[in-house]
Design an enzyme around this catalytic site. Sequence first.
Site, PDB file in Angstrom:
ATOM      1  N   GLY A 187       0.814  -1.102  -0.169  1.00 57.10           N
ATOM      2  CA  GLY A 187      -0.034  -0.384   0.168  1.00 57.10           C
ATOM      3  C   GLY A 187       0.875   1.276   0.107  1.00 57.10           C
ATOM      4  O   GLY A 187       0.648   2.063  -0.573  1.00 57.10           O
ATOM      5  N   ILE A 188       2.197   0.957   1.200  1.00 56.80           N
ATOM      6  CA  ILE A 188       2.791   2.477   0.824  1.00 56.80           C
ATOM      7  C   ILE A 188       3.787   1.975  -0.539  1.00 56.80           C
ATOM      8  O   ILE A 188       3.883   3.318  -1.341  1.00 56.80           O
ATOM      9  CB  ILE A 188       4.089   2.357   2.522  1.00 56.80           C
ATOM     10  CG1 ILE A 188       2.965   3.009   3.399  1.00 56.80           C
ATOM     11  CG2 ILE A 188       4.591   3.789   1.847  1.00 56.80           C
ATOM     12  CD1 ILE A 188       3.288   2.292   4.792  1.00 56.80           C
TER      13      ILE A 188
ATOM     14  N   ASP B 294       9.834  -6.897  -2.994  1.00 56.55           N
ATOM     15  CA  ASP B 294       9.203  -7.676  -2.705  1.00 56.55           C
ATOM     16  C   ASP B 294       8.481  -9.523  -2.268  1.00 56.55           C
ATOM     17  O   ASP B 294       9.342  -9.312  -3.209  1.00 56.55           O
ATOM     18  CB  ASP B 294       7.409  -6.972  -3.090  1.00 56.55           C
ATOM     19  CG  ASP B 294       6.768  -7.055  -1.530  1.00 56.55           C
ATOM     20  OD1 ASP B 294       6.053  -7.834  -0.726  1.00 56.55           O
ATOM     21  OD2 ASP B 294       5.966  -6.057  -1.272  1.00 56.55           O
TER      22      ASP B 294
ATOM     23  N   ARG C 262       0.802  -0.605  17.538  1.00 53.87           N
ATOM     24  CA  ARG C 262       1.673  -0.485  16.821  1.00 53.87           C
ATOM     25  C   ARG C 262       2.146  -1.436  17.208  1.00 53.87           C
ATOM     26  O   ARG C 262       2.573  -2.505  16.548  1.00 53.87           O
ATOM     27  CB  ARG C 262       2.335   0.646  16.564  1.00 53.87           C
ATOM     28  CG  ARG C 262       1.284   1.726  15.371  1.00 53.87           C
ATOM     29  CD  ARG C 262       2.245   3.468  15.607  1.00 53.87           C
ATOM     30  NE  ARG C 262       1.881   4.208  14.695  1.00 53.87           N
ATOM     31  CZ  ARG C 262       1.029   5.433  15.336  1.00 53.87           C
ATOM     32  NH1 ARG C 262       0.703   4.863  16.312  1.00 53.87           N
ATOM     33  NH2 ARG C 262       0.683   6.415  14.439  1.00 53.87           N
TER      34      ARG C 262
ATOM     35  N   SER D  71       8.464   0.413   8.243  1.00 50.33           N
ATOM     36  CA  SER D  71       8.169  -0.205   9.185  1.00 50.33           C
ATOM     37  C   SER D  71       7.690  -0.334  10.717  1.00 50.33           C
ATOM     38  O   SER D  71       8.311   0.213  11.314  1.00 50.33           O
ATOM     39  CB  SER D  71       8.390  -1.885   8.755  1.00 50.33           C
ATOM     40  OG  SER D  71       9.219  -1.695   7.369  1.00 50.33           O
ATOM     41  N   ASN D  72       6.024  -0.963  10.887  1.00 48.52           N
ATOM     42  CA  ASN D  72       5.533  -0.128  12.514  1.00 48.52           C
ATOM     43  C   ASN D  72       6.349  -1.897  13.366  1.00 48.52           C
ATOM     44  O   ASN D  72       6.545  -2.435  12.820  1.00 48.52           O
ATOM     45  CB  ASN D  72       4.837   0.479  12.439  1.00 48.52           C
ATOM     46  CG  ASN D  72       4.174   1.706  12.641  1.00 48.52           C
ATOM     47  OD1 ASN D  72       4.946   3.004  13.437  1.00 48.52           O
ATOM     48  ND2 ASN D  72       3.250   2.012  11.832  1.00 48.52           N
TER      49      ASN D  72
ATOM     50  N   ASP E 191       4.236  12.359  10.811  1.00 47.11           N
ATOM     51  CA  ASP E 191       3.893  13.315  11.590  1.00 47.11           C
ATOM     52  C   ASP E 191       4.323  14.106  11.656  1.00 47.11           C
ATOM     53  O   ASP E 191       3.312  15.072  12.264  1.00 47.11           O
ATOM     54  CB  ASP E 191       4.359  12.612  12.820  1.00 47.11           C
ATOM     55  CG  ASP E 191       4.360  11.343  13.015  1.00 47.11           C
ATOM     56  OD1 ASP E 191       3.730  10.733  13.360  1.00 47.11           O
ATOM     57  OD2 ASP E 191       5.715  10.426  13.309  1.00 47.11           O
TER      58      ASP E 191
ATOM     59  N   HIS F  24       7.215   7.590  17.150  1.00 49.96           N
ATOM     60  CA  HIS F  24       6.310   6.900  16.441  1.00 49.96           C
ATOM     61  C   HIS F  24       5.138   5.784  17.429  1.00 49.96           C
ATOM     62  O   HIS F  24       4.699   4.821  15.845  1.00 49.96           O
ATOM     63  CB  HIS F  24       6.600   7.148  15.497  1.00 49.96           C
ATOM     64  CG  HIS F  24       5.688   6.438  14.458  1.00 49.96           C
ATOM     65  ND1 HIS F  24       5.635   7.695  14.252  1.00 49.96           N
ATOM     66  CD2 HIS F  24       5.161   5.683  13.306  1.00 49.96           C
ATOM     67  CE1 HIS F  24       4.238   7.090  13.101  1.00 49.96           C
ATOM     68  NE2 HIS F  24       3.764   5.806  12.802  1.00 49.96           N
TER      69      HIS F  24
ATOM     70  N   MET G 237       1.487   7.990   3.324  1.00 50.49           N
ATOM     71  CA  MET G 237       3.069   8.296   4.114  1.00 50.49           C
ATOM     72  C   MET G 237       3.863   8.190   3.122  1.00 50.49           C
ATOM     73  O   MET G 237       5.506   8.212   2.833  1.00 50.49           O
ATOM     74  CB  MET G 237       2.598   6.072   4.851  1.00 50.49           C
ATOM     75  CG  MET G 237       3.983   5.308   5.089  1.00 50.49           C
ATOM     76  SD  MET G 237       4.679   7.072   6.757  1.00 50.49           S
ATOM     77  CE  MET G 237       6.795   7.243   5.230  1.00 50.49           C
TER      78      MET G 237
HETATM   79  P1  NAD Z   1       0.804  -3.241   3.161  1.00 52.86           P
HETATM   80  O1  NAD Z   1       0.161  -4.619   3.810  1.00 52.86           O
HETATM   81  O2  NAD Z   1      -0.083  -2.615   2.425  1.00 52.86           O
HETATM   82  O3  NAD Z   1       2.652  -3.627   2.492  1.00 52.86           O
HETATM   83  C1  NAD Z   1       3.204  -4.345   2.986  1.00 52.86           C
HETATM   84  C2  NAD Z   1       3.581  -5.234   1.387  1.00 52.86           C
HETATM   85  O4  NAD Z   1       5.239  -5.647   2.559  1.00 52.86           O
HETATM   86  C3  NAD Z   1       3.599  -6.378   1.097  1.00 52.86           C
HETATM   87  O5  NAD Z   1       3.482  -6.113  -0.396  1.00 52.86           O
HETATM   88  C4  NAD Z   1       4.090  -7.093   1.671  1.00 52.86           C
HETATM   89  O6  NAD Z   1       4.331  -8.260   0.749  1.00 52.86           O
HETATM   90  C5  NAD Z   1       5.745  -6.181   2.083  1.00 52.86           C
HETATM   91  N1  NAD Z   1       6.410  -7.269   2.608  1.00 52.86           N
HETATM   92  C6  NAD Z   1       6.040  -9.097   3.519  1.00 52.86           C
HETATM   93  N2  NAD Z   1       7.448  -9.402   4.043  1.00 52.86           N
HETATM   94  C7  NAD Z   1       7.843  -8.698   3.384  1.00 52.86           C
HETATM   95  C8  NAD Z   1       9.427  -9.169   3.278  1.00 52.86           C
HETATM   96  N3  NAD Z   1       9.937 -10.391   4.065  1.00 52.86           N
HETATM   97  N4  NAD Z   1       9.997  -8.589   2.044  1.00 52.86           N
HETATM   98  C9  NAD Z   1      10.088  -8.022   1.355  1.00 52.86           C
HETATM   99  N5  NAD Z   1       8.689  -7.050   1.542  1.00 52.86           N
HETATM  100  C10 NAD Z   1       7.825  -8.109   2.328  1.00 52.86           C
HETATM  101  O7  NAD Z   1       1.420  -2.675   4.308  1.00 52.86           O
HETATM  102  P2  NAD Z   1       1.010  -1.078   4.368  1.00 52.86           P
HETATM  103  O8  NAD Z   1      -0.023  -0.030   4.292  1.00 52.86           O
HETATM  104  O9  NAD Z   1       2.473  -0.916   2.659  1.00 52.86           O
HETATM  105  O10 NAD Z   1       2.412  -0.623   5.547  1.00 52.86           O
HETATM  106  C11 NAD Z   1       3.370  -1.776   5.940  1.00 52.86           C
HETATM  107  C12 NAD Z   1       4.757  -1.372   7.045  1.00 52.86           C
HETATM  108  O11 NAD Z   1       4.525   0.443   7.148  1.00 52.86           O
HETATM  109  C13 NAD Z   1       3.458  -1.718   8.247  1.00 52.86           C
HETATM  110  O12 NAD Z   1       3.952  -1.933   9.239  1.00 52.86           O
HETATM  111  C14 NAD Z   1       2.984   0.236   8.183  1.00 52.86           C
HETATM  112  O13 NAD Z   1       2.320   0.006  10.074  1.00 52.86           O
HETATM  113  C15 NAD Z   1       3.475   0.507   8.588  1.00 52.86           C
HETATM  114  N6  NAD Z   1       3.431   1.722   8.617  1.00 52.86           N
HETATM  115  C16 NAD Z   1       4.261   2.834   8.862  1.00 52.86           C
HETATM  116  C17 NAD Z   1       4.324   4.439   9.033  1.00 52.86           C
HETATM  117  C18 NAD Z   1       5.247   5.769   9.483  1.00 52.86           C
HETATM  118  O14 NAD Z   1       4.691   6.823   9.556  1.00 52.86           O
HETATM  119  N7  NAD Z   1       6.310   5.020  10.115  1.00 52.86           N
HETATM  120  C19 NAD Z   1       3.239   4.987   8.277  1.00 52.86           C
HETATM  121  C20 NAD Z   1       2.306   4.106   7.594  1.00 52.86           C
HETATM  122  C21 NAD Z   1       2.798   2.603   7.748  1.00 52.86           C
HETATM  123  C1  LMR Z   2       0.947   6.212  11.356  1.00 58.26           C
HETATM  124  O1  LMR Z   2       1.116   7.159  11.622  1.00 58.26           O
HETATM  125  O2  LMR Z   2      -0.234   6.355  10.065  1.00 58.26           O
HETATM  126  C2  LMR Z   2       1.386   4.880  10.403  1.00 58.26           C
HETATM  127  O3  LMR Z   2       2.166   4.671  11.551  1.00 58.26           O
HETATM  128  C3  LMR Z   2       0.152   3.478  10.488  1.00 58.26           C
HETATM  129  C4  LMR Z   2      -0.242   3.633  11.747  1.00 58.26           C
HETATM  130  O4  LMR Z   2      -0.879   2.354  11.843  1.00 58.26           O
HETATM  131  O5  LMR Z   2      -1.233   4.457  12.168  1.00 58.26           O
END
Ligand code: NAD
Ligand code: LMR
Length: 340
Positions: free
Chosen positions: A37-38, A59, A112, A143-144, A175, A202, A254
């Site tokens: 998704g990101i 991926d 988280r 990654s969270n 943030d 975070h 994000m």
């Molecule tokens: P998502 O499920 O849409 O995508 C995650 C991707 O990771 C998938 O395509 C999956 O196949 C891949 N993946 C899984 N295991 C893997 C591996 N071993 N190697 C490579 N790729 C792998 O999730 P998302 O919405 O993209 O969110 C991803 C992460 O980012 C989550 O942990 C989410 O909490 C975090 N996040 C962090 C912030 C921030 O501010 N730091 C903001 C939003 C989301």
């Molecule tokens: C965010 O701040 O949007 C990310 O850390 C995703 C979450 O789980 O809130």
Amino acid sequence: RSSLLKSTSELLRRSRRGYASSANPERKVAILGAAGGIGQPLSLLMKLNPLVSSLSLYDIAGTPGVAADVSHINSPALVKGFMGDDQLGEALEGSDVVIIPAGVPRKPGMTRDDLFNINAGIVKALCTAIAKHCPNALVNMISNPVNSTVPIAAEVFKKAGTYDEKKLFGVTTLDVVRAKTFYAGKAGVPVTDVNVPVVGGHAGITILPLFSQATPASNSLSQQDIEALTKRTQDGGTEVVEAKAGKGSATLSMAYAGAVFADACLKGLNGVPDIVECSFVQSTVTELPFFASKVRLGKNGVEEVLGLGELSDFEKKGLENLKGELKSSIEKGVKFAHGN
Ligand code: NAD
Ligand code: LMR
């Protein structure tokens, strides 16, 4: 003669690609989790970044399609897709910046930290590969739970003998993006002019926006307004998780935030002066080993971790309140990295 040939072919290559110069050398960026998704919108935004010459999309599934799609965009970066463990090394080789948005996102009702059990192992494996294949890259951890995944990465790198505290970043830019947007809306100032530092970590109360330092300053905001803005910033992720109602967490904002932070890292590497962003890094700003604050970026990554500046009484209280949770999240990450 051979050196003339070499420099001619280098010139030809540069003019075909049209951007590399000594000021902007070739830069490889790898995105791990690029089909998610990101990962997908982040891949798009990094393809549009003129500082990127090579974009590596990795991926466990789906990357051939994402890479084929993004590669048709007529911008300079050469895009390659990599899928599965066997191709991880090649995806990482020669990377200057590695961005990690791999792992599961929250659903309503989760914290988280509830993602720890799955994401800790994913991050550990990916960082083990980074230590092997591109130990000098700047790592942007998305990654969270970031408060734990960054310490996990540090421990993995220490164990491999490659740890450089200047090169590991927890991405807290979202943030800051949220704090800017919410502040501008409430204070009635142009959003593009706004700056707000966000410190701490975070997750929930560990996210501490310093609205007392927001610019342009506003005298129209009451203490009640500041407290509401603080809470909204701390709960920004949850606001999106609830609105998406089971379909994940913030992805588009994000991706934007991740692209802003990676761009700052690339500018720093390229020697652009005065690049300052907030990030969760190894720190002596407080007694905690990792802490988010303003960081000056340079040719080696972190050039300087900046202090907190003057805090309001409300912010001082917020800082004391966040330390317990942040400390235990950091310790949880360190313990995991040692125990597995
Ligand atoms: P998502 O499920 O849409 O995508 C995650 C991707 O990771 C998938 O395509 C999956 O196949 C891949 N993946 C899984 N295991 C893997 C591996 N071993 N190697 C490579 N790729 C792998 O999730 P998302 O919405 O993209 O969110 C991803 C992460 O980012 C989550 O942990 C989410 O909490 C975090 N996040 C962090 C912030 C921030 O501010 N730091 C903001 C939003 C989301
Ligand atoms: C965010 O701040 O949007 C990310 O850390 C995703 C979450 O789980 O809130």
